[in-house]
Design an enzyme around this catalytic site. Structure first.
Site, PDB file in Angstrom:
ATOM      1  N   ASN A 190      11.922   1.697   3.138  1.00 10.52           N
ATOM      2  CA  ASN A 190      11.358   0.674   2.245  1.00 10.52           C
ATOM      3  C   ASN A 190      12.499  -0.054   1.558  1.00 10.52           C
ATOM      4  OD1 ASN A 190       9.349  -0.754   0.720  1.00 10.52           O
ATOM      5  ND2 ASN A 190       9.811   0.562  -1.024  1.00 10.52           N
TER       6      ASN A 190
ATOM      7  N   HIS B 152      16.856 -11.192  -3.783  1.00  6.52           N
ATOM      8  CA  HIS B 152      16.314 -11.424  -2.440  1.00  6.52           C
ATOM      9  C   HIS B 152      17.429 -11.713  -1.435  1.00  6.52           C
ATOM     10  CE1 HIS B 152      11.846 -11.726  -2.703  1.00  6.52           C
ATOM     11  NE2 HIS B 152      11.990 -11.580  -1.410  1.00  6.52           N
TER      12      HIS B 152
ATOM     13  N   GLY C  28       5.865   9.540  -3.268  1.00  8.24           N
ATOM     14  CA  GLY C  28       5.915   8.885  -4.569  1.00  8.24           C
ATOM     15  C   GLY C  28       6.074   7.373  -4.435  1.00  8.24           C
TER      16      GLY C  28
ATOM     17  N   ASP D  65       8.475   4.585  -4.667  1.00  7.32           N
ATOM     18  CA  ASP D  65       9.902   4.235  -4.690  1.00  7.32           C
ATOM     19  C   ASP D  65      10.780   5.407  -5.120  1.00  7.32           C
ATOM     20  OD1 ASP D  65       9.107   1.581  -4.045  1.00  7.32           O
ATOM     21  OD2 ASP D  65       8.719   1.179  -6.154  1.00  7.32           O
TER      22      ASP D  65
ATOM     23  N   LEU E  96       1.546   4.969   1.385  1.00  8.23           N
ATOM     24  CA  LEU E  96       1.206   5.717   2.591  1.00  8.23           C
ATOM     25  C   LEU E  96       1.008   7.187   2.252  1.00  8.23           C
ATOM     26  CD1 LEU E  96       3.832   3.992   4.863  1.00  8.23           C
ATOM     27  CD2 LEU E  96       1.343   3.699   5.001  1.00  8.23           C
TER      28      LEU E  96
ATOM     29  N   ARG F 214       0.856  -1.195   0.000  1.00  6.12           N
ATOM     30  CA  ARG F 214       0.000   0.000   0.000  1.00  6.12           C
ATOM     31  C   ARG F 214       0.886   1.236   0.000  1.00  6.12           C
ATOM     32  NH1 ARG F 214      -4.583  -1.645  -1.483  1.00  6.12           N
ATOM     33  NH2 ARG F 214      -5.525   0.311  -0.820  1.00  6.12           N
TER      34      ARG F 214
ATOM     35  N   HIS G 289      13.350  -2.164  -2.035  1.00  7.78           N
ATOM     36  CA  HIS G 289      12.823  -2.332  -3.392  1.00  7.78           C
ATOM     37  C   HIS G 289      13.796  -3.197  -4.206  1.00  7.78           C
ATOM     38  CE1 HIS G 289      10.581  -1.344  -6.992  1.00  7.78           C
ATOM     39  NE2 HIS G 289      11.721  -1.108  -7.602  1.00  7.78           N
TER      40      HIS G 289
HETATM   41  C1  GRF Z   1      10.868  -7.775  -1.718  1.00  9.48           C
HETATM   42  O1  GRF Z   1      11.400  -8.173  -2.937  1.00  9.48           O
HETATM   43  C2  GRF Z   1      10.945  -6.291  -1.569  1.00  9.48           C
HETATM   44  O2  GRF Z   1      11.998  -5.732  -2.266  1.00  9.48           O
HETATM   45  C3  GRF Z   1       9.633  -5.832  -2.161  1.00  9.48           C
HETATM   46  O3  GRF Z   1       8.705  -6.813  -1.792  1.00  9.48           O
HETATM   47  C4  GRF Z   1       9.371  -8.053  -1.619  1.00  9.48           C
HETATM   48  C5  GRF Z   1       8.964  -8.585  -0.284  1.00  9.48           C
HETATM   49  O4  GRF Z   1       9.412  -9.896  -0.077  1.00  9.48           O
HETATM   50  N1  GRF Z   1       9.286  -4.521  -1.696  1.00  9.48           N
HETATM   51  P1  GRF Z   1       9.259 -10.562   1.352  1.00  9.48           P
HETATM   52  O5  GRF Z   1       7.766 -10.522   1.721  1.00  9.48           O
HETATM   53  O6  GRF Z   1      10.096  -9.800   2.300  1.00  9.48           O
HETATM   54  O7  GRF Z   1       9.726 -11.974   1.161  1.00  9.48           O
END
Ligand code: GRF
Length: 221
Positions: A113, A177, A149, A151, A99, A97, A115
């Site tokens: 955050n 990841h 905005g 990201d 904010l 979501r 990304h």
């Molecule tokens: C991650 O790839 C993060 O960069 C993006 O959402 C994903 C969340 O993955 N914002 P998780 O739920 O932490 O496994």
């Protein structure tokens, strides 16, 4: 002997699997980590992340966004949950979501955050797919402060990964990841220790030597 600084109380906002939440939970187990997770808030009642929080003994709050006719009311409900747990810093970890202004004003420069791309390239949804589509040779992940905005906020830390021959979305996402799970705890540490100062559009990071793993790594190393 001076007493150690109290750990910053962090609220983590999630919507899904919660592997980044898990990385933060694991990091916060270290005695010298400067932050503790005070509450995990999900807008999705079935999010796997909630189970991770419960398993770690962390309080949870479920606030389904569909229960609120307007975003501002949803944001206020989240703010109230965070206030109940005396949260000082907020980490978005797969929170789906946006904010609003009121929320961000309440936690100015205190919402992070993560990304899955090297911002400002590939903001928004499907960042990994976009990187592949553009033939990017390097991608990675970014921790940034959240603004209104998508990201777009000031960048705190980034980590790069190579895009390899034959990568598909799943293989590249997995490589990114793995770096996210390393980067997010490092970035939260910087912010919690007050070593990330906002100057205009920029975050100046104090004393972050390469040894802390915040700089570009060679693909082969
Ligand atoms: C991650 O790839 C993060 O960069 C993006 O959402 C994903 C969340 O993955 N914002 P998780 O739920 O932490 O496994």
């Amino acid at each position: 002997m001076t007493a150690p600084a109290p750990r910053k109380r962090v609220g983590v906002l999630v919507s899904g699997t919660g592997t980044n939440l898990q990385a933060l939970i694991d990091a916060a187990k270290a005695i010298d980590y400067p932050a503790e997770i005070a509450v995990v808030v999900s807008n999705v009642p079935t999010a796997r992340a909630l189970q991770r929080a419960s398993d770690a003994g962390i309080p949870t709050a479920v606030i389904p966004h569909g229960d609120y006719p307007e975003r501002a009311a949803f944001d206020r409900a989240v703010l109230e949950a965070l206030a109940r747990h005396r949260v000082e810093l907020v980490c978005l970890a797969g929170f789906m979501r946006l904010l609003g202004r009121e929320f961000l004003a309440a936690y100015e420069h205190r919402v992070l955050n993560i990304h899955p791309a090297l911002l400002p390239a590939f903001p928004g949804m499907h960042a990994v797919r976009q990187a592949l589509r553009y033939g990017a040779k390097i991608s990675g992940c970014t921790v940034h402060l959240v603004d209104e905005g998508t990201d777009t906020g000031p960048i705190v830390a980034q980590a790069a990964v190579p895009v390899l021959e034959g990568d598909d979305e799943a293989s590249l996402a997995a490589r990114i990841h793995a770096e996210e799970h390393r980067l997010y705890p490092l970035a939260l540490r910087l912010v919690a220790e007050g070593r990330a100062a906002v100057q205009g559009r920029e975050v100046r990071v104090e004393a972050a030597p390469a040894a802390e793993g915040l700089t570009l790594r060679n693909p082969g190393s």
